[in-house]
Scaffold this active site. Structure first.
Site, PDB file in Angstrom:
ATOM      1  N   ARG A  22       4.701   7.633 -10.497  1.00 18.09           N
ATOM      2  CA  ARG A  22       5.918   8.447 -10.387  1.00 18.09           C
ATOM      3  C   ARG A  22       7.164   7.736 -10.908  1.00 18.09           C
ATOM      4  O   ARG A  22       8.216   8.349 -11.043  1.00 18.09           O
ATOM      5  CB  ARG A  22       6.143   8.829  -8.932  1.00 18.09           C
ATOM      6  CG  ARG A  22       5.095   9.783  -8.421  1.00 18.09           C
ATOM      7  CD  ARG A  22       5.700  10.572  -7.301  1.00 18.09           C
ATOM      8  NE  ARG A  22       4.687  11.179  -6.459  1.00 18.09           N
ATOM      9  CZ  ARG A  22       4.959  11.810  -5.336  1.00 18.09           C
ATOM     10  NH1 ARG A  22       6.206  11.875  -4.904  1.00 18.09           N
ATOM     11  NH2 ARG A  22       4.005  12.344  -4.638  1.00 18.09           N
ATOM     12  N   HIS A  41      -0.525   4.575 -16.892  1.00 20.15           N
ATOM     13  CA  HIS A  41       0.488   4.317 -15.874  1.00 20.15           C
ATOM     14  C   HIS A  41       0.722   2.827 -15.628  1.00 20.15           C
ATOM     15  O   HIS A  41       1.500   2.465 -14.760  1.00 20.15           O
ATOM     16  CB  HIS A  41       0.113   5.001 -14.562  1.00 20.15           C
ATOM     17  CG  HIS A  41       0.171   6.496 -14.643  1.00 20.15           C
ATOM     18  ND1 HIS A  41       1.287   7.163 -15.103  1.00 20.15           N
ATOM     19  CD2 HIS A  41      -0.738   7.446 -14.341  1.00 20.15           C
ATOM     20  CE1 HIS A  41       1.048   8.473 -15.067  1.00 20.15           C
ATOM     21  NE2 HIS A  41      -0.175   8.663 -14.620  1.00 20.15           N
ATOM     22  N   PRO A 100       5.417   3.496   0.356  1.00 20.55           N
ATOM     23  CA  PRO A 100       5.153   2.224   1.046  1.00 20.55           C
ATOM     24  C   PRO A 100       6.345   1.833   1.915  1.00 20.55           C
ATOM     25  O   PRO A 100       7.477   1.845   1.471  1.00 20.55           O
ATOM     26  CB  PRO A 100       4.957   1.211  -0.088  1.00 20.55           C
ATOM     27  CG  PRO A 100       5.542   1.834  -1.300  1.00 20.55           C
ATOM     28  CD  PRO A 100       5.518   3.320  -1.093  1.00 20.55           C
ATOM     29  N   GLU A 101       6.064   1.538   3.162  1.00 23.46           N
ATOM     30  CA  GLU A 101       7.110   1.074   4.064  1.00 23.46           C
ATOM     31  C   GLU A 101       6.964  -0.440   4.203  1.00 23.46           C
ATOM     32  O   GLU A 101       6.097  -1.055   3.582  1.00 23.46           O
ATOM     33  CB  GLU A 101       6.972   1.784   5.413  1.00 23.46           C
ATOM     34  CG  GLU A 101       7.157   3.293   5.264  1.00 23.46           C
ATOM     35  CD  GLU A 101       8.233   3.853   6.176  1.00 23.46           C
ATOM     36  OE1 GLU A 101       9.091   3.085   6.646  1.00 23.46           O
ATOM     37  OE2 GLU A 101       8.207   5.061   6.425  1.00 23.46           O
TER      38      GLU A 101
END
Ligand code: ZN
Length: 287
Positions: free
Chosen positions: A122, A100, A2-3
């Site tokens: 992650r 998760h 994500p930017e």
């Protein structure tokens, strides 16, 4: 990954749910993400009211009634869900309350409870709790340059920051001390739109062209935010396609394809600068 536009999209999705809400039923399902969760994390969140939610670079900052600011970085795959709906576009649906999901809570607003979860397959994301009056001096933020969408960012700022710099403009724009939160994709896109060569020394770009660049950077980011965050397939799937989904770039990821600029017969080229891919058109980004 994500930017800035994706993070802003997530912020806008959380704002109506969290601002004015009291946090209850806070659960933490593991000791750490990229870093350990803060000490007594659940206790410090439980019962607090969220006063506002801001973004600084790619960090989300929730100001709490307790005098602390709850900071979240999404890392590569961090995502919030609101009543089971994920915020942001992903390649695959979020694993709701699955293995998760690392923390969850209820946001109570006017007697209405909304379930919010945070999942990060992650685990490159992280969270912190910082006294609200110390956010700016915290190591995560102290050296950061101005927000590209804020009032402190302009061509004049870039001219000052880049004065005499021999480092390339591409690498200089990725340096968070010059401007905060600009990632590789948007730097490529902005230099392309401004027709500036990514290979030129930052100190060699004229003030007038830096003015153009500053306004183009805002345009590129605002366009991506308006589109609901950007979106890209190419980094995904190393761990089951948990990636943010990015799309629609004019130059990024278009190696070997024709330049889209009017009247330009160039072909997009890829080079590596500072360990990152740069995509540009050698014909219309010549200097
Ligand atoms: Zn071109």
């Amino acid at each position: 990954m994500p930017e800035l536009p994706e993070v802003e999209t997530v912020r806008r999705g959380l704002e109506p749910v969290l601002v004015g809400a009291r946090l209850t039923k806070v659960r933490q399902n593991r000791p750490d993400l990229r870093f350990p969760f803060p000490d007594r994390f659940v206790e410090r969140l439980e019962g607090a009211t969220v006063e506002r939610i801001d973004r600084r670079a790619k960090y989300l900052l929730a100001t709490l009634s307790t005098g602390e600011t709850w900071v979240t970085h999404l890392g590569m795959t961090g995502r919030f869900t609101v009543d089971g709906e994920q915020l942001g576009e992903f390649e695959e649906p979020a694993p709701i309350a699955g293995k998760h999901e690392h923390m969850s809570f209820c946001a109570l607003q006017d007697g209405r409870a909304t379930r919010v979860g945070f999942a990060d397959a992650r685990r490159f994301g992280f969270m912190g709790l910082i006294p609200a009056d110390q956010v700016e001096i915290h190591p995560w933020f102290a050296a950061m340059g101005p927000e590209p969408l804020g009032n402190g960012f302009s061509g004049a700022h870039l001219a000052e920051a880049f004065d005499g710099k021999k480092q390339t403009i591409k690498v200089s724009l990725l340096d968070q001390r010059n401007v905060a939160g600009l990632g590789n994709i948007y730097v490529c896109e902005a230099l392309y739109r401004a027709r500036i060569s990514p290979l030129i020394a930052a100190g060699k770009v004229s003030k007038a062209r830096l003015e153009t660049l500053a306004s183009v950077i805002r345009d590129v980011l605002n366009d991506a935010i308006a589109a609901g965050g950007s979106t890209l397939k190419d980094f995904a799937n190393a761990e089951g396609g948990q990636g943010y989904f990015q799309h629609r770039f004019d130059v990024y990821g278009r190696e070997g394809q024709p330049c889209l600029a009017d009247g330009c017969a160039g072909v997009v080229k890829r080079v590596v600068q500072g360990g990152r891919s740069t995509f540009y058109c050698p014909s219309c980004q010549r200097r």
